[in-house]
Write a protein that holds these residues in place. Structure first.
Motif, PDB file in Angstrom:
ATOM      1  N   PRO A 289       1.060  -1.352  -0.030  1.00 26.70           N
ATOM      2  CA  PRO A 289       0.015  -0.229  -0.051  1.00 26.70           C
ATOM      3  C   PRO A 289       0.896   1.029  -0.078  1.00 26.70           C
ATOM      4  O   PRO A 289       0.336   2.332  -0.780  1.00 26.70           O
ATOM      5  N   PHE A 290       1.971   1.159   0.545  1.00 29.56           N
ATOM      6  CA  PHE A 290       2.854   2.447   0.604  1.00 29.56           C
ATOM      7  C   PHE A 290       3.378   2.826  -0.761  1.00 29.56           C
ATOM      8  O   PHE A 290       3.433   3.770  -1.168  1.00 29.56           O
ATOM      9  N   ASN A 291       3.875   1.570  -1.427  1.00 17.34           N
ATOM     10  CA  ASN A 291       4.260   1.877  -2.790  1.00 17.34           C
ATOM     11  C   ASN A 291       3.196   2.368  -3.537  1.00 17.34           C
ATOM     12  O   ASN A 291       3.527   3.045  -4.560  1.00 17.34           O
ATOM     13  N   GLN A 292       1.981   1.896  -3.447  1.00 20.03           N
ATOM     14  CA  GLN A 292       0.727   2.304  -4.537  1.00 20.03           C
ATOM     15  C   GLN A 292       0.672   3.860  -4.203  1.00 20.03           C
ATOM     16  O   GLN A 292      -0.027   4.279  -5.279  1.00 20.03           O
ATOM     17  N   LEU A 293       0.896   4.298  -2.965  1.00 21.46           N
ATOM     18  CA  LEU A 293       0.661   5.711  -2.765  1.00 21.46           C
ATOM     19  C   LEU A 293       1.925   6.481  -2.975  1.00 21.46           C
ATOM     20  O   LEU A 293       1.919   7.798  -2.606  1.00 21.46           O
ATOM     21  N   GLY A 294       3.243   6.010  -3.602  1.00 24.11           N
ATOM     22  CA  GLY A 294       4.045   6.581  -3.910  1.00 24.11           C
ATOM     23  C   GLY A 294       5.259   6.787  -3.016  1.00 24.11           C
ATOM     24  O   GLY A 294       6.110   7.681  -3.226  1.00 24.11           O
ATOM     25  N   PHE A 295       5.140   5.925  -1.817  1.00 24.88           N
ATOM     26  CA  PHE A 295       6.350   5.955  -0.821  1.00 24.88           C
ATOM     27  C   PHE A 295       7.372   5.030  -1.031  1.00 24.88           C
ATOM     28  O   PHE A 295       7.022   3.711  -1.837  1.00 24.88           O
ATOM     29  N   THR A 296       8.444   5.191  -0.585  1.00 25.79           N
ATOM     30  CA  THR A 296       9.710   4.322  -0.927  1.00 25.79           C
ATOM     31  C   THR A 296       9.464   3.310   0.291  1.00 25.79           C
ATOM     32  O   THR A 296       9.533   3.592   1.441  1.00 25.79           O
ATOM     33  N   ALA A 297       9.405   1.971  -0.127  1.00 25.91           N
ATOM     34  CA  ALA A 297       9.197   0.967   0.619  1.00 25.91           C
ATOM     35  C   ALA A 297       9.734  -0.317   0.125  1.00 25.91           C
ATOM     36  O   ALA A 297       9.752  -0.575  -1.122  1.00 25.91           O
ATOM     37  N   VAL A 298      10.237  -1.102   1.047  1.00 29.77           N
ATOM     38  CA  VAL A 298      10.750  -2.434   0.757  1.00 29.77           C
ATOM     39  C   VAL A 298      10.252  -3.529   1.789  1.00 29.77           C
ATOM     40  O   VAL A 298       9.521  -3.149   2.814  1.00 29.77           O
ATOM     41  N   ARG A 299      10.491  -4.887   1.381  1.00 26.98           N
ATOM     42  CA  ARG A 299      10.003  -5.996   1.983  1.00 26.98           C
ATOM     43  C   ARG A 299      11.244  -6.799   2.223  1.00 26.98           C
ATOM     44  O   ARG A 299      11.997  -7.113   1.494  1.00 26.98           O
ATOM     45  N   PHE A 300      11.607  -7.127   3.757  1.00 30.69           N
ATOM     46  CA  PHE A 300      12.409  -8.094   4.058  1.00 30.69           C
ATOM     47  C   PHE A 300      11.870  -9.772   4.216  1.00 30.69           C
ATOM     48  O   PHE A 300      10.828  -9.528   4.966  1.00 30.69           O
ATOM     49  N   THR A 301      12.440 -10.653   3.873  1.00 34.06           N
ATOM     50  CA  THR A 301      11.743 -11.785   3.900  1.00 34.06           C
ATOM     51  C   THR A 301      12.897 -12.700   3.829  1.00 34.06           C
ATOM     52  O   THR A 301      13.909 -12.771   3.351  1.00 34.06           O
ATOM     53  N   GLU A 302      12.788 -14.017   4.706  1.00 34.82           N
ATOM     54  CA  GLU A 302      13.921 -14.964   4.849  1.00 34.82           C
ATOM     55  C   GLU A 302      14.337 -15.473   3.522  1.00 34.82           C
ATOM     56  O   GLU A 302      13.434 -15.402   2.405  1.00 34.82           O
ATOM     57  N   MET A 303      15.543 -16.042   3.285  1.00 30.63           N
ATOM     58  CA  MET A 303      15.850 -16.453   2.009  1.00 30.63           C
ATOM     59  C   MET A 303      15.198 -17.706   1.432  1.00 30.63           C
ATOM     60  O   MET A 303      14.844 -17.807   0.414  1.00 30.63           O
ATOM     61  N   ASN A 304      14.997 -18.982   2.286  1.00 26.42           N
ATOM     62  CA  ASN A 304      14.342 -19.945   1.708  1.00 26.42           C
ATOM     63  C   ASN A 304      13.049 -20.322   3.061  1.00 26.42           C
ATOM     64  O   ASN A 304      13.269 -20.562   3.949  1.00 26.42           O
ATOM     65  N   GLU A 305      11.837 -20.264   2.054  1.00 27.41           N
ATOM     66  CA  GLU A 305      10.541 -20.326   3.144  1.00 27.41           C
ATOM     67  C   GLU A 305      10.247 -21.795   3.418  1.00 27.41           C
ATOM     68  O   GLU A 305      10.471 -22.618   2.321  1.00 27.41           O
ATOM     69  N   ASP A 306       9.993 -22.274   4.313  1.00 29.68           N
ATOM     70  CA  ASP A 306       9.020 -23.480   4.485  1.00 29.68           C
ATOM     71  C   ASP A 306       7.695 -23.465   4.501  1.00 29.68           C
ATOM     72  O   ASP A 306       7.145 -22.954   5.457  1.00 29.68           O
ATOM     73  N   PHE A 307       6.907 -23.776   3.474  1.00 35.18           N
ATOM     74  CA  PHE A 307       5.422 -23.338   3.454  1.00 35.18           C
ATOM     75  C   PHE A 307       4.689 -24.395   4.220  1.00 35.18           C
ATOM     76  O   PHE A 307       3.263 -24.278   4.161  1.00 35.18           O
ATOM     77  N   THR A 308       5.296 -25.703   4.734  1.00 37.88           N
ATOM     78  CA  THR A 308       4.501 -26.608   5.464  1.00 37.88           C
ATOM     79  C   THR A 308       4.206 -25.592   6.993  1.00 37.88           C
ATOM     80  O   THR A 308       3.307 -26.088   7.719  1.00 37.88           O
TER      81      THR A 308
END
Length: 454
Positions: free
Chosen positions: A303-322
């Motif tokens: 939502p921040f990107n959609q309104l023109g703000f500078t924003a990023v997401r941090f997420t672990e390298m390899n997810e465990d979807f279980t």
């Protein structure tokens, strides 16, 4: 922050001496930031995750009255923890629950819901410096059925990890002072449709916040992926949009002319975080992902990107979807569900440190230069740049002109100047340039790319 730019060997780089050049600011790590990174506690992170899990479920539609179970109890607990940090900060950390009502949406909200973002705001010491940084994680959790508001939904990693990272950042960083405002927030309603972050982004837009960076932490605590099995406790992904979501037709025309779709403000923030991590967590690598989020997915930075703000997401390298969006169960000897046992707390500590070093580096830096331009009136194999000093905060000690080849992912070379212009013996046709403000201690702003001027 004393940001260090990699100076890669490229044969076409020429020696350069600028008349306005003086003693370059130090590039050694800032002792204060090193100290704060060292104060981040894996033990605290684990204790906080286990406390969040103890509320049974944190589903957005779950109980709000109980003192022991549901989203209401978990929100109040985070609020009380923030208040403890506020007391330790001398009362400077301002704590509140920002409430808002969401009507039934015919999708994942089946009744009017009073939601709340739990916020801790640390005002800056300079009342004239309007800059703001936000760091967030989402407090709500879910199981396989997104509408199941009663089953146990531990949400230890998704997104207990992001929530407790924000709490630990508030605990450590609120002890120090910064020129402008830092906001630590546990948002609600991510799993039901990014409602908390949408409310906050809209509020920032409506109130005219000078938001220079938004860091979203979602699923940042697991170091072992599944399908395939991969153990990796040394890498963290950062996702950033390329073409800004709110790009105007005029901006799109300029982007196509310059072919700078890989240099959006959000992508500049991602590179900044990667560079900072090399200095403050040298054995931990931030990996640039040139997508706004994981494949066909979104998060609270969206939502921040959609309104023109500078924003990023941090997420672990390899997810465990279980361990994500799963009912608690065991099938064929494998345990499903997002429990505390699935979190690597030392890995989470390092990922929290990446956030801290990025936030603190920006929070101690001067404001970015303004009206950065590259002169295009003359046909020449040189590059002439000019800009204005920032109006906010203290005047910078100088500026770095950053340079990289058009095919390079990261900045390769920098030149320090004290003037608000630079004349470089490198062709603007062959390189990408940026300009950052820097103070006497070496803390750098985010880069600003030049626009053509005649």
């Amino acid at each position: 922050m004393k940001l260090f730019h990699l100076l890669l060997p490229v044969s076409v780089f020429l020696p350069l001496t600028l008349a306005a050049q003086t003693a370059t600011p130090p590039t050694t790590p800032d002792p204060l930031i090193l100290k704060m990174v060292g104060e981040v506690s894996a033990k605290n992170l684990e204790a906080d995750i286990r406390k969040l899990v103890s509320f049974g479920t944190r589903h957005t539609l779950s109980d709000t009255k109980s003192k022991k179970r549901g989203i209401g109890a978990s929100r109040r607990w985070v609020e009380e923890e923030f208040k403890k940090y506020s007391k330790a900060s001398g009362g400077r950390l301002q704590v509140t629950q920002d409430t808002f009502t969401i009507k039934p949406d015919g999708r994942r909200i089946n009744q009017p819901v009073l939601m709340a973002n739990v916020m801790a705001t640390l005002p800056g010491t300079d009342p004239t410096d309007t800059r703001v940084i936000i760091v967030s994680g989402h407090i709500d959790s879910r199981v396989s059925d997104v509408m199941n508001a009663t089953a146990d939904a531990p949400g230890a990693n998704d997104d207990g990890s992001g929530t407790v990272a924000v709490m630990e950042l508030a605990r450590v960083m609120s002890k120090e002072k910064y020129p402008f405002t830092l906001v630590f927030v546990a948002v609600q309603g991510e799993e039901q449709g990014l409602y908390g972050s949408t409310h906050l982004a809209q509020r920032a837009k409506k109130e005219g916040w000078n938001l220079i960076a938004m860091l979203n932490n979602d699923i940042v605590g697991n170091s072992t992926g599944h399908d395939p099995e991969i153990k990796d406790a040394t890498h963290l992904r950062v996702f950033s949009e390329g073409v800004p979501a709110n790009e105007t037709p005029e901006q799109a025309k300029l982007r196509r002319t310059l072919s700078n779709e890989n240099d959006s403000p959000s992508r500049g923030l991602a590179r900044y975080a990667q560079t900072v991590a090399k200095q403050y967590l040298p054995e931990h690598e931030v990996v640039l992902e040139y997508r706004p989020d994981r494949f066909l997915r979104g998060g609270d930075h969206t939502p921040f990107n959609q309104l023109g703000f500078t924003a990023v997401r941090f997420t672990e390298m390899n997810e465990d979807f279980t361990h994500q969006h799963q009912d608690l169960r065991t099938e064929n000897g494998r345990a499903y569900g997002d429990t505390p046992e699935g979190v690597d707390y030392e890995y989470l500590r390092k990922n929290t440190g990446v956030n801290l070093s990025t936030m603190a580096s920006l929070a101690l830096a001067p404001a970015a230069p303004e009206n950065v331009g590259v002169l295009t009136a003359d046909l020449t194999n040189r590059t002439q740049l000019k800009w204005d000093a920032p109006k906010l905060g203290e005047r910078p000690a100088g500026y770095y002109v950053l340079m990289r080849e058009t095919s390079a992912p990261q900045w390769q070379k920098n030149f320090f100047v004290t003037d608000t212009k630079a004349d470089l013996p490198y062709s603007k046709d062959n390189f990408i340039f940026g300009v950052v403000s820097v103070d006497a201690e070496g803390h750098e702003s985010l880069p600003v790319l030049p626009n053509p001027v005649r």
